[in-house]
Scaffold this active site. Sequence first.
Site, PDB file in Angstrom:
ATOM      1  N   THR A 140       0.870  -1.190   0.000  1.00 51.59           N
ATOM      2  CA  THR A 140       0.000   0.000   0.000  1.00 51.59           C
ATOM      3  C   THR A 140       0.905   1.238   0.000  1.00 51.59           C
ATOM      4  OG1 THR A 140      -0.219  -0.122   2.409  1.00 51.59           O
ATOM      5  CG2 THR A 140      -1.980  -1.112   1.095  1.00 51.59           C
ATOM      6  N   LYS A 149       4.154  -6.832   3.922  1.00 49.55           N
ATOM      7  CA  LYS A 149       3.866  -5.441   3.571  1.00 49.55           C
ATOM      8  C   LYS A 149       3.514  -4.706   4.869  1.00 49.55           C
ATOM      9  CE  LYS A 149       0.605  -3.328   3.196  1.00 49.55           C
ATOM     10  NZ  LYS A 149      -0.092  -2.368   4.109  1.00 49.55           N
ATOM     11  N   THR A 197       2.798  -5.999  11.934  1.00 51.27           N
ATOM     12  CA  THR A 197       2.838  -5.820  10.501  1.00 51.27           C
ATOM     13  C   THR A 197       1.409  -5.834  10.025  1.00 51.27           C
ATOM     14  OG1 THR A 197       3.626  -6.592   8.387  1.00 51.27           O
ATOM     15  CG2 THR A 197       2.854  -8.273   9.895  1.00 51.27           C
ATOM     16  N   GLU A 204       6.443   4.851   7.427  1.00 54.16           N
ATOM     17  CA  GLU A 204       6.089   6.038   6.652  1.00 54.16           C
ATOM     18  C   GLU A 204       6.978   7.220   7.036  1.00 54.16           C
ATOM     19  OE1 GLU A 204       1.464   4.857   5.766  1.00 54.16           O
ATOM     20  OE2 GLU A 204       1.960   5.973   7.562  1.00 54.16           O
ATOM     21  N   ASN A 223       0.292  10.861   6.034  1.00 56.62           N
ATOM     22  CA  ASN A 223      -0.935  10.479   6.725  1.00 56.62           C
ATOM     23  C   ASN A 223      -1.984  11.576   6.794  1.00 56.62           C
ATOM     24  OD1 ASN A 223      -0.661   7.667   7.545  1.00 56.62           O
ATOM     25  ND2 ASN A 223       1.252   8.449   8.389  1.00 56.62           N
ATOM     26  N   SER A 254      -7.625  10.852   0.869  1.00 57.53           N
ATOM     27  CA  SER A 254      -8.172  11.732  -0.173  1.00 57.53           C
ATOM     28  C   SER A 254      -7.375  11.627  -1.471  1.00 57.53           C
ATOM     29  CB  SER A 254      -8.214  13.168   0.317  1.00 57.53           C
ATOM     30  OG  SER A 254      -7.014  13.511   0.949  1.00 57.53           O
TER      31      SER A 254
END
Lengths: 413, 413
Positions: free
Chosen positions: B158, B184, B195, B285, B408, B413
């Site tokens: 993702t 992932k 995870t 991230e 994030n 959106s």
Amino acid sequence: MSTAVSPLAPKKYPKMPAIDGVRIATAEAGIKYKGRTDVLAMVFDEGTTAAGVFTRSKCPSAPVDFCRQNLSGGKARILVVNSGNANAFTGKKGRETTSLTGQAAAKAAGCTPGDVFLASTGVIGEPLDAGKFSHLLSGMVKDARSDQWTEAAKAIMTTDTYPKVVTATVKLGDTDVTINGIAKGAGMIAPDMATMLSFVATDAPIAANVLQDMLSRGTAKTFNAVTVDSDTSTSDTLMLFATGAAAKRGAPKISDPKDARLGAFRRAFNKMLKTLALQVVRDGEGARKQVEVTVTGAKSARSAKRIALSIANSPLVKTAVAGEDANWGRVVMAVGKAGEPADRDLLSIWFGDNRLAHNGERDPGYSEAATSAYMKGDNIAIRADIGIGRGKATVWTCDLTKEYVAINGDYRS
Amino acid sequence: MSTAVSPLAPKKYPKMPAIDGVRIATAEAGIKYKGRTDVLAMVFDEGTTAAGVFTRSKCPSAPVDFCRQNLSGGKARILVVNSGNANAFTGKKGRETTSLTGQAAAKAAGCTPGDVFLASTGVIGEPLDAGKFSHLLSGMVKDARSDQWTEAAKAIMTTDTYPKVVTATVKLGDTDVTINGIAKGAGMIAPDMATMLSFVATDAPIAANVLQDMLSRGTAKTFNAVTVDSDTSTSDTLMLFATGAAAKRGAPKISDPKDARLGAFRRAFNKMLKTLALQVVRDGEGARKQVEVTVTGAKSARSAKRIALSIANSPLVKTAVAGEDANWGRVVMAVGKAGEPADRDLLSIWFGDNRLAHNGERDPGYSEAATSAYMKGDNIAIRADIGIGRGKATVWTCDLTKEYVAINGDYRS
């Protein structure tokens, strides 16, 4: 470090009245900051009672230890606060500093070190040299005045972008008494306690045990219900002082927490604590939005508060609010991770009045446009109904922005 | 959303060998992403055993419920994974989707729905239409090949910036067996499970109860010891499949978790889980640095892990690392807030080999220059010795950067 004032700062500040029996002085000691005050002395008349609540950190600062020890006396004559250095994790040197400062403050105020209270806020782990400001205390006590409350709030600021003050006048019996409060705190804010420093004083004649009862009860739904970043400070200190000066004007002496005459005072005091706590949230580092999280229908009030804090502390929920994105799936996640009783298929979620999720799935009547418009506001209310009981709790936080990261990536250097 | 590959990505990827008895196909169903694969089918020969561990969220996704139910059989014939939509908090529709997908997969693989496993990752709360990909499954099963492991890892990404793969070949008895794993996960990563999705398969002939034992034990110090943002997913799924095909080449059948012949396999498997878990952290991230937090001298191993996670999840510690600031005072704070037994005056803290704090205060021999240089690296090791016991734990996380907030703030959106 950003110097812009938070967009959530109060539009106007109250003019702070005097509290009979309290005098205040501030000074520039240059502990860390230049060109601003960084020491506060609050001097109390003889007979002043005191109460306090402190961080539950297992690594409390030296001033927290010092205050806890002195609080058993229930009396206060002087409070000394410095900003720029927390005197936390400073070992034997830290204890020497509180001891030396306590002695200097006692000498300045004409009392014993047992009547002194100390607080420090700023960097952790740097030794704080008492010599930097203890010599200033006797002059500060001499110069102290009753009209310096806003100055007091400014002297204790660290990464705060505005001073936090509140005042109220209420009846105790038939007599008007005044309550003033100040606070500081912008990061490292989490229960318990959810502020770094806050001090409240009144001229009401209230015994120390009653003050402590009011303070301990009052924090649960105020300072212990706000979080900026889930990080609990080593230095959190909230103290309440009562000079009793209003007794001369006919205010009744209160020595029983259950005294019915205390009702209006207690309500006003609780409201002030909430106002101060919300001011702390609204000055959360990098904050652009205030977030109110209400959990209803949980198994118990305690369970509701845990779920509410799980939502309020979730980086993914907080970044979604910063991005003005009604990402209610992250609220589901935060309910799920709280570990408290919950039934996915009974859960409902609102952002403001917009119900996004109901009975375990997206609300069919949900309007993306209406919710997106709502997310652009600077006061965001999130509600989650767990659907299994009657437990309820509300907590407050702010959004998580890039500015939080910027402020905290280079705070020490 | 940033598309740059994490600077902590592996410098090279292993060439993934075939696992006898496993065939793989991927497809573009356009569930959310365009121009990339988003459906994975992993087909297993008859006789394949299965084990799994799942999120402890109270709001698990529909596929997690589906897998938990099927796991009691201990057998697997096909795994179907989609990215782009988590099918979480989708209520009755979500269950219909897993049921329909399960039936389509069973038909494609020629098995019963009880031998099917499903996983979904992506947005929470959006209904997932099984019709978007279930019609692809029979074609995928026909086309499935044994050399598609890296493609499999890509199809389940993702916000991941690189595919996560690992392989090992070890002796079981006198026979070489192979283990392949993919994972992932980039955000919403926290114990338990740390995870979102990971799948490991081997040709070793190992009974389901033994697989489950190895998997449950293996996660404690690997996937359950990593955190990106303290946010636990609704969808975390880690499964282990064993086709048993190596039995034909002489590998012994293992049906007892204590079987001594399992030693090398278990060690290799645990190492693979750690490699995959660290790949997840290193793709956290916005991550720019990997952070290893070791706590020693705690009252117990459990207490050590709680303190380590308090440090690893602290936004203030993580932003300090992002700012290359050796702000060890925040480590003191995080130890203090963990609520675990600790004695401030016995605490010592290291960043790498640099001891910054000792016996409750700053280490007199501490070199700011050496530590600052150390903080510029991209692997930061933080150690805290609590000084009161023998409990020890290590967890891994990444730094908290502005990019995390950016990713994030506008994910949905």
